[in-house]
Design a protein around this motif. Structure first.
Motif, PDB file in Angstrom:
ATOM      1  N   GLY A  49     -31.071 -13.871  67.739  1.00 31.08           N
ATOM      2  CA  GLY A  49     -32.285 -13.872  67.778  1.00 31.08           C
ATOM      3  C   GLY A  49     -32.517 -12.813  69.079  1.00 31.08           C
ATOM      4  N   LEU A  50     -32.014 -11.915  69.417  1.00 29.37           N
ATOM      5  CA  LEU A  50     -32.020 -11.303  70.245  1.00 29.37           C
ATOM      6  C   LEU A  50     -32.460  -9.633  69.090  1.00 29.37           C
ATOM      7  CD1 LEU A  50     -32.287 -10.730  73.445  1.00 29.37           C
ATOM      8  CD2 LEU A  50     -30.325 -10.245  73.443  1.00 29.37           C
ATOM      9  N   PRO A  51     -33.544  -8.950  69.391  1.00 30.96           N
ATOM     10  CA  PRO A  51     -33.790  -8.119  68.908  1.00 30.96           C
ATOM     11  C   PRO A  51     -32.903  -6.497  69.093  1.00 30.96           C
ATOM     12  CG  PRO A  51     -35.543  -8.130  70.125  1.00 30.96           C
ATOM     13  CD  PRO A  51     -34.993  -9.693  70.637  1.00 30.96           C
ATOM     14  N   VAL A  52     -32.127  -6.838  68.552  1.00 37.64           N
ATOM     15  CA  VAL A  52     -30.977  -5.826  69.028  1.00 37.64           C
ATOM     16  C   VAL A  52     -31.372  -4.544  68.476  1.00 37.64           C
ATOM     17  CG1 VAL A  52     -29.189  -7.494  68.964  1.00 37.64           C
ATOM     18  CG2 VAL A  52     -29.372  -5.918  67.470  1.00 37.64           C
ATOM     19  N   ALA A  53     -32.070  -4.352  68.318  1.00 37.58           N
ATOM     20  CA  ALA A  53     -32.748  -2.840  67.516  1.00 37.58           C
ATOM     21  C   ALA A  53     -33.635  -1.825  68.821  1.00 37.58           C
ATOM     22  CB  ALA A  53     -33.747  -2.340  66.814  1.00 37.58           C
ATOM     23  N   GLU A  54     -33.752  -2.562  69.631  1.00 39.69           N
ATOM     24  CA  GLU A  54     -34.571  -2.572  70.932  1.00 39.69           C
ATOM     25  C   GLU A  54     -33.442  -2.077  71.966  1.00 39.69           C
ATOM     26  OE1 GLU A  54     -38.054  -5.174  71.733  1.00 39.69           O
ATOM     27  OE2 GLU A  54     -38.693  -5.701  70.165  1.00 39.69           O
ATOM     28  N   LEU A  55     -33.068  -2.449  71.920  1.00 41.63           N
ATOM     29  CA  LEU A  55     -31.604  -2.549  72.990  1.00 41.63           C
ATOM     30  C   LEU A  55     -31.021  -1.189  73.483  1.00 41.63           C
ATOM     31  CD1 LEU A  55     -29.883  -6.295  72.856  1.00 41.63           C
ATOM     32  CD2 LEU A  55     -31.944  -5.184  74.522  1.00 41.63           C
ATOM     33  N   ARG A  56     -31.451  -0.319  71.772  1.00 42.26           N
ATOM     34  CA  ARG A  56     -30.227   1.029  71.665  1.00 42.26           C
ATOM     35  C   ARG A  56     -30.568   1.746  72.866  1.00 42.26           C
ATOM     36  NH1 ARG A  56     -30.018   3.082  65.346  1.00 42.26           N
ATOM     37  NH2 ARG A  56     -30.547   0.976  65.229  1.00 42.26           N
ATOM     38  N   PRO A  57     -31.889   2.005  72.726  1.00 44.37           N
ATOM     39  CA  PRO A  57     -32.343   2.951  73.684  1.00 44.37           C
ATOM     40  C   PRO A  57     -31.278   2.811  75.184  1.00 44.37           C
ATOM     41  CG  PRO A  57     -34.258   1.741  72.484  1.00 44.37           C
ATOM     42  CD  PRO A  57     -33.112   1.436  72.426  1.00 44.37           C
ATOM     43  N   VAL A  58     -31.585   1.430  75.505  1.00 43.71           N
ATOM     44  CA  VAL A  58     -30.718   1.839  76.841  1.00 43.71           C
ATOM     45  C   VAL A  58     -29.217   1.404  77.031  1.00 43.71           C
ATOM     46  CG1 VAL A  58     -32.628  -0.118  77.809  1.00 43.71           C
ATOM     47  CG2 VAL A  58     -31.060  -0.805  77.380  1.00 43.71           C
TER      48      VAL A  58
END
Length: 126
Positions: free
Chosen positions: A46-55
């Protein structure tokens, strides 16, 4: 996980994920059986994990790295929410980067869109 760290994680009003250098889950809050050993980007949470890659990537190589961002997500009850995610490097005893720590806190329920353009339009009377 022993009793004291489990008590700390349970007391936090935030979710905690600890990742190894290969971005696999080491600690998943207090629910160890849910995701341990899984790659973060393969999780359907439910969390857009791909958006976390840059951090996450910079945290794996820089022991002093820490940053935060807000993402749209879906909670366990299916509600649209905004989640604040803080990512920092997990450091070894020698101070070297050894993974990443993500702390997630629900900020608010996301407002429902009322129109297709900008979320602010209203039905027009004729």
């Amino acid at each position: 996980m022993n009793e004291f760290p489990e008590s700390v994680l349970t007391s936090l009003r935030a979710g905690v994920i600890v990742l190894d250098p290969e971005v696999r889950v080491i600690v998943w809050g207090v629910r160890q059986d849910e995701a341990r050993g899984e790659h973060l980007l393969n999780l359907n949470i439910g969390l857009p994990v791909a958006e976390l890659r840059p951090v996450v990537r910079p945290a794996l190589g820089d022991a002093s790295f820490m940053t935060g961002l807000e993402v749209d997500a879906v909670d366990r009850k299916g509600r649209d929410v905004v989640v604040r995610v803080v990512c920092s490097s997990l450091r070894s005893n020698a101070g070297e980067p050894n993974g990443a720590i993500l702390v997630m806190e629900q900020r608010a329920e996301r407002a429902q869109r009322t129109g297709p353009e900008d979320g602010l339009s209203r039905p027009r009377g004729g």
